[in-house]
Structure formats: C-alpha cells, structure tokens
Write a protein that holds these residues in place. Structure first.
Motif, short mmCIF file in Angstrom:
data_model
loop_
_atom_site.label_atom_id
_atom_site.label_comp_id
_atom_site.label_asym_id
_atom_site.label_seq_id
_atom_site.Cartn_x
_atom_site.Cartn_y
_atom_site.Cartn_z
N THR A 279 0.83 -1.21 0.00
CA THR A 279 0.00 0.00 0.00
C THR A 279 0.87 1.26 0.00
OG1 THR A 279 -1.74 -1.18 1.17
CG2 THR A 279 -1.82 1.22 1.26
N VAL A 280 1.84 1.30 0.89
CA VAL A 280 2.72 2.46 1.00
C VAL A 280 3.60 2.58 -0.24
CG1 VAL A 280 4.64 3.45 2.32
CG2 VAL A 280 2.65 2.50 3.52
N GLY A 281 4.08 1.44 -0.75
CA GLY A 281 4.92 1.47 -1.94
C GLY A 281 4.20 2.06 -3.13
N GLU A 282 2.94 1.68 -3.32
CA GLU A 282 2.16 2.23 -4.43
C GLU A 282 1.94 3.73 -4.25
OE1 GLU A 282 -1.30 -0.29 -4.47
OE2 GLU A 282 -0.22 -1.91 -5.48
N LEU A 283 1.68 4.17 -3.03
CA LEU A 283 1.53 5.61 -2.76
C LEU A 283 2.82 6.36 -3.06
CD1 LEU A 283 -0.40 5.76 0.64
CD2 LEU A 283 -1.11 6.80 -1.50
N LEU A 284 3.93 5.81 -2.61
CA LEU A 284 5.23 6.46 -2.86
C LEU A 284 5.51 6.57 -4.35
CD1 LEU A 284 7.39 4.76 -0.10
CD2 LEU A 284 6.90 7.22 -0.28
N ALA A 285 5.26 5.50 -5.09
CA ALA A 285 5.51 5.53 -6.53
C ALA A 285 4.66 6.61 -7.19
CB ALA A 285 5.21 4.16 -7.14
N GLU A 286 3.40 6.70 -6.79
CA GLU A 286 2.52 7.72 -7.35
C GLU A 286 3.04 9.12 -7.02
OE1 GLU A 286 -1.92 9.22 -6.31
OE2 GLU A 286 -1.71 7.06 -6.69
N ARG A 287 3.42 9.34 -5.78
CA ARG A 287 3.90 10.66 -5.36
C ARG A 287 5.22 11.04 -6.04
NH1 ARG A 287 2.94 11.68 1.07
NH2 ARG A 287 0.71 11.25 1.12
N LEU A 288 6.05 10.04 -6.32
CA LEU A 288 7.36 10.30 -6.91
C LEU A 288 7.34 10.22 -8.44
CD1 LEU A 288 9.49 8.28 -4.35
CD2 LEU A 288 9.45 10.78 -4.61
N GLY A 289 6.19 9.88 -9.01
CA GLY A 289 6.09 9.79 -10.47
C GLY A 289 6.92 8.66 -11.04
N THR A 290 6.95 7.54 -10.34
CA THR A 290 7.73 6.40 -10.80
C THR A 290 6.88 5.14 -10.73
OG1 THR A 290 9.88 5.28 -10.56
CG2 THR A 290 8.76 5.90 -8.51
N THR A 291 7.49 3.99 -10.89
CA THR A 291 6.75 2.73 -10.89
C THR A 291 6.97 1.99 -9.58
OG1 THR A 291 8.62 1.65 -11.98
CG2 THR A 291 6.83 2.46 -13.39
N TYR A 292 6.08 1.05 -9.32
CA TYR A 292 6.12 0.23 -8.12
C TYR A 292 6.27 -1.23 -8.52
CZ TYR A 292 4.42 -2.48 -4.18
OH TYR A 292 4.30 -3.41 -3.19
N ARG A 293 7.05 -1.96 -7.73
CA ARG A 293 7.24 -3.39 -7.98
C ARG A 293 7.31 -4.11 -6.64
NH1 ARG A 293 11.78 -5.78 -12.11
NH2 ARG A 293 11.45 -8.00 -11.72
N ASP A 294 6.76 -5.31 -6.61
CA ASP A 294 6.70 -6.13 -5.41
C ASP A 294 7.25 -7.50 -5.76
OD1 ASP A 294 5.69 -8.11 -3.56
OD2 ASP A 294 4.25 -6.63 -2.85
N THR A 295 8.30 -7.94 -5.06
CA THR A 295 8.91 -9.23 -5.41
C THR A 295 7.99 -10.40 -5.14
OG1 THR A 295 10.08 -9.34 -3.28
CG2 THR A 295 11.28 -8.39 -5.16
N ASP A 296 7.12 -10.30 -4.13
CA ASP A 296 6.15 -11.38 -3.90
C ASP A 296 5.21 -11.49 -5.10
OD1 ASP A 296 7.14 -12.23 -1.47
OD2 ASP A 296 5.54 -11.34 -0.27
N ALA A 297 4.76 -10.36 -5.62
CA ALA A 297 3.89 -10.37 -6.81
C ALA A 297 4.62 -10.96 -8.01
CB ALA A 297 3.38 -8.97 -7.11
N ASP A 298 5.92 -10.64 -8.14
CA ASP A 298 6.72 -11.21 -9.22
C ASP A 298 6.74 -12.74 -9.13
OD1 ASP A 298 7.35 -8.63 -10.05
OD2 ASP A 298 9.42 -8.69 -9.33
#
Length: 171
Positions: free
Chosen positions: A18-37
């Motif tokens: 949740t926090v990672g996705e928020l950070l990516a949005e705020r920083l204008g970058t992408t989000y990735r999760d190794t568990d999802a990978d």
C-alpha cells in the motif's frame, strides 16, 4: 541504472504494498513487489508454493526475484517479509535506500487479524509472529537506512514520513 529509488522491507502485513504504491505515485515512478513477481512467474499463490514445494524452494525463488528486481527496477520496490533472511540478499541491499517499516504485534493483529493465508503463521499466529519478528528485526535494521514505524499511522502518513527521512521530493 543505480537501482531502486526506495526499497521497503518489513514484516508481512505492515503495508509495504500500500505504502509502496503511494510512494511511486507521489514520486512519479513505478512500483514493484517481489512477492507479486513470484506469484506471476509461478502462476500460483505463495501459500500454495509453501505447501507444494516447501519454504526452501520458495526462498530460492525469492532470492532470484529480489536480485532481478534490484538489477532491473529503478522505482519503488517492496520485498517479501522473509527476503532479508538471505545473506546474499542483504549484501545486495547494501548502499541502497532501504526503509524498514516496523509495527508491533498489536498493530499486526489489528491489521490482519493474523488469520490470513500466511503460511508461516498457520498455528498460533500471535506467538509465531513474535518469533518471526525476534528472528528478523535485527536483519531489517541491519539493511535499513531508516526505520519508519507504521503503528497508528495512515498509509499516507507513513509515505510522507519515508519521503521526509530520505529527503525525497514529490514529482
């Protein structure tokens, strides 16, 4: 490439995704999760991998997923709760902007009820969570540039605390 802009580590249920996705949005970058990978590459849940193949097999997948993500991803990266158990993974994290998201057991109970499909918490989840944290807390701290407590904070507050501690500006 210099690696991820931010790497989030911490226990299951702490809010890395949740926090990672928020950070990516705020920083204008992408989000990735190794568990999802891992779930995507194996086409099955982590719980199923644990049941079908065992923890050792999962940890091998995790080690490879983390290595690949660190080499390929330059946005916000979240690692699975046990990724720091591997010494080679900890070495890869050296020098990266790693943030350990912490929480106490009471917060874990509040967030997840400790009754979710977490393979390492199948029996007596409260005790097992404490034991996992006793074993992992030092490793999270070892790899982290900063520690951000998530207890009684919204995901937005946690994201802002991370931006502040790493001195990053929103896009």
């Amino acid at each position: 490439m210099t690696g991820p802009l931010i790497v989030l580590v911490g226990p299951m249920g702490v809010g890395k995704s949740t926090v990672g996705e928020l950070l990516a949005e705020r920083l204008g970058t992408t989000y990735r999760d190794t568990d999802a990978d891992i779930v995507t590459s194996q086409d099955r849940t982590i719980a199923d991998i644990f049941v079908d193949e065992g923890e050792a097999f999962f940890r091998e997948l995790e080690r490879a997923a983390v290595r690949g993500a660190i080499e390929e991803h330059d946005g916000v990266l979240a690692l699975g709760g046990g990724a720091v158990l591997d010494g080679s993974t900890r070495a890869l994290l050296s020098g990266l902007p790693v943030v350990y998201l912490s929480m106490e057991v009471e917060e874990a109970v509040k967030r997840t009820g400790l009754a979710t499909a977490r393979p390492l918490l199948a029996v007596n989840p409260r005790r097992q969570w404490r034991e996992l944290m006793d074993a992992r807390r030092g490793l999270y701290t070892e790899v982290a540039r900063a520690v951000v407590a998530t207890d009684d904070r919204t995901p937005e507050e946690v994201a802002q605390a991370i931006l502040d501690v790493l001195e990053l500006k929103e896009a």
